[in-house]
Design an enzyme around this catalytic site. Structure first.
Site, mmCIF file in Angstrom:
data_model
loop_
_atom_site.group_PDB
_atom_site.id
_atom_site.type_symbol
_atom_site.label_atom_id
_atom_site.label_comp_id
_atom_site.label_asym_id
_atom_site.label_seq_id
_atom_site.Cartn_x
_atom_site.Cartn_y
_atom_site.Cartn_z
ATOM 1 N N GLY A 53 4.236 7.695 4.721
ATOM 2 C CA GLY A 53 4.579 6.418 5.335
ATOM 3 C C GLY A 53 6.008 5.940 5.157
ATOM 4 O O GLY A 53 6.257 4.732 5.095
ATOM 5 N N THR A 54 6.974 6.860 5.074
ATOM 6 C CA THR A 54 8.368 6.423 4.916
ATOM 7 C C THR A 54 8.861 5.671 6.156
ATOM 8 O O THR A 54 9.586 4.676 6.026
ATOM 9 C CB THR A 54 9.298 7.614 4.622
ATOM 10 O OG1 THR A 54 9.113 8.622 5.616
ATOM 11 C CG2 THR A 54 9.021 8.199 3.239
ATOM 12 N N ASN A 55 8.465 6.122 7.330
ATOM 13 C CA ASN A 55 8.860 5.395 8.547
ATOM 14 C C ASN A 55 8.126 4.062 8.661
ATOM 15 O O ASN A 55 8.692 3.085 9.155
ATOM 16 C CB ASN A 55 8.620 6.253 9.797
ATOM 17 C CG ASN A 55 9.738 7.256 10.024
ATOM 18 O OD1 ASN A 55 10.902 6.939 9.858
ATOM 19 N ND2 ASN A 55 9.377 8.475 10.381
ATOM 20 N N MET A 85 0.481 12.860 12.395
ATOM 21 C CA MET A 85 0.515 14.305 12.616
ATOM 22 C C MET A 85 -0.755 14.827 13.293
ATOM 23 O O MET A 85 -1.144 15.970 13.111
ATOM 24 C CB MET A 85 0.717 15.028 11.276
ATOM 25 C CG MET A 85 1.949 14.599 10.517
ATOM 26 S SD MET A 85 3.487 14.865 11.434
ATOM 27 C CE MET A 85 3.589 16.643 11.363
ATOM 28 N N ILE A 140 -2.919 15.498 16.857
ATOM 29 C CA ILE A 140 -2.821 15.635 18.310
ATOM 30 C C ILE A 140 -3.851 14.718 18.963
ATOM 31 O O ILE A 140 -5.025 14.705 18.593
ATOM 32 C CB ILE A 140 -3.054 17.099 18.735
ATOM 33 C CG1 ILE A 140 -1.925 17.981 18.202
ATOM 34 C CG2 ILE A 140 -3.139 17.207 20.254
ATOM 35 C CD1 ILE A 140 -2.154 19.459 18.392
ATOM 36 N N ASN A 200 7.163 7.213 19.596
ATOM 37 C CA ASN A 200 7.213 8.170 18.495
ATOM 38 C C ASN A 200 8.668 8.383 18.094
ATOM 39 O O ASN A 200 9.571 8.255 18.923
ATOM 40 C CB ASN A 200 6.597 9.501 18.944
ATOM 41 C CG ASN A 200 6.681 10.575 17.871
ATOM 42 O OD1 ASN A 200 6.303 10.350 16.726
ATOM 43 N ND2 ASN A 200 7.179 11.755 18.219
ATOM 44 N N HIS A 207 11.088 11.368 16.614
ATOM 45 C CA HIS A 207 11.141 12.819 16.398
ATOM 46 C C HIS A 207 12.433 13.151 15.654
ATOM 47 O O HIS A 207 13.503 12.649 16.027
ATOM 48 C CB HIS A 207 11.099 13.555 17.742
ATOM 49 C CG HIS A 207 11.147 15.044 17.597
ATOM 50 N ND1 HIS A 207 10.069 15.785 17.158
ATOM 51 C CD2 HIS A 207 12.158 15.934 17.795
ATOM 52 C CE1 HIS A 207 10.411 17.067 17.116
ATOM 53 N NE2 HIS A 207 11.667 17.182 17.495
#
Length: 208
Positions: A12-14, A91, A93, A108, A110
Site C-alpha cells: 500500500g505505498t501508493n 495485482m 486481473i 491505474n 504504471h
C-alpha cells in the site's frame, strides 16, 4: 465530494501517498471512502485502518475465475457508490465487465513511461529489470484510465526520472515511486475529482 475507492493487493505505498495527499488537502472535491483488497492481511489494510478509512476484503483465491471475482468486485463498488476507482498496487486481473461499467472512471499507475515497458507480464520489479536491460537513460511512471487492454487506456499524466549507471531493479523501483508515482497519482486523482480531465478517443485533455 466524490467517493474514491482504492483497490490494493499488497503493502500500500501508493495508497499511503494518496492518504498523505488527502490529509494535506491536495485532493480537491474527493475523499477516499473505502479500500478494497484482493488479499487478506496485507499491510495496505492496516494503513487504511490507521486513518479510519473503511476496508473490505474480496479474496481472489475464493473465486474460481476472473469473471466471478469481477462480478463480486463490481457489486461492492456499486454498493460503495464509487465515483472513481483507483488501482494502487492492485495485482489482480479484472474482467472487462468492471472497466466497461467504470469507463474513464477507473485509473491505474504504471511504473514506466507507457507505451514502453507495459502490457501483459510487465509489473513490479519485472518492469525495472526490463528498463535496465534495455539501456534507456530515462524511465518514469504513467497514470492512465483502465480499459480492457492491459495498460492501454488513455494516458492522464506522466513523469520521468533518470536511470543511473549502477542502478539495480530495487533502487530504480524506489526512485520511480518516490520521484514519479507518489507525485502524479494523487495529482491525477484530484484532477479527476475537480472535473478537469476530458477524454477524446484514446487521449486526454487536462484543463488546468
Amino acid at each position: 465530494m466524490l467517493n474514491i475507492v482504492v483497490l490494493v493487493s499488497g503493502g500500500g505505498t501508493n495508497l499511503q501517498a494518496l492518504i498523505d495527499a488527502q490529509n494535506k488537502g491536495e485532493i480537491k472535491n474527493g475523499k477516499i471512502t473505502c479500500v478494497i483488497s484482493s488479499k487478506e492481511d496485507v499491510y495496505a489494510l492496516t494503513r487504511a485502518k490507521n486513518y479510519g478509512i473503511p476496508t473490505k476484503v474480496i479474496p481472489r483465491k475464493d473465486f474460481e475465475d476472473s469473471k466471478s471475482f469481477s462480478k463480486a468486485l463490481l457489486k461492492e463498488l456499486k454498493a460503495q457508490k464509487a465515483d472513481l476507482v483507483v488501482y494502487a498496487g492492485f495485482m489482480t486481473i479484472v474482467d472487462k465487465i468492471v472497466s466497461d461499467e467504470f469507463l474513464n472512471k477507473m485509473i491505474n499507475v504504471h511504473p514506466a513511461l507507457i507505451p514502453s515497458f507495459c502490457g501483459k507480464g510487465f509489473y513490479g520489479l519485472k518492469v525495472h529489470e526490463a528498463v535496465l536491460q534495455s539501456g534507456v537513460k530515462i524511465t518514469g511512471a504513467t497514470v492512465h484510465f483502465v480499459n480492457d487492454v492491459c495498460d492501454g487506456g488513455p494516458i492522464i499524466l506522466q513523469k520521468a526520472t533518470d536511470v543511473l549507471n549502477y542502478d539495480t531493479p530495487e533502487t530504480l523501483q524506489k526512485r520511480v515511486m518516490e520521484n514519479c508515482e507518489w507525485i502524479i497519482l494523487p495529482k491525477a486523482v484530484s484532477l479527476f475529482c475537480e472535473g478537469k480531465i476530458k477524454v477524446l478517443g484514446n487521449k486526454t485533455i487536462i484543463e488546468e
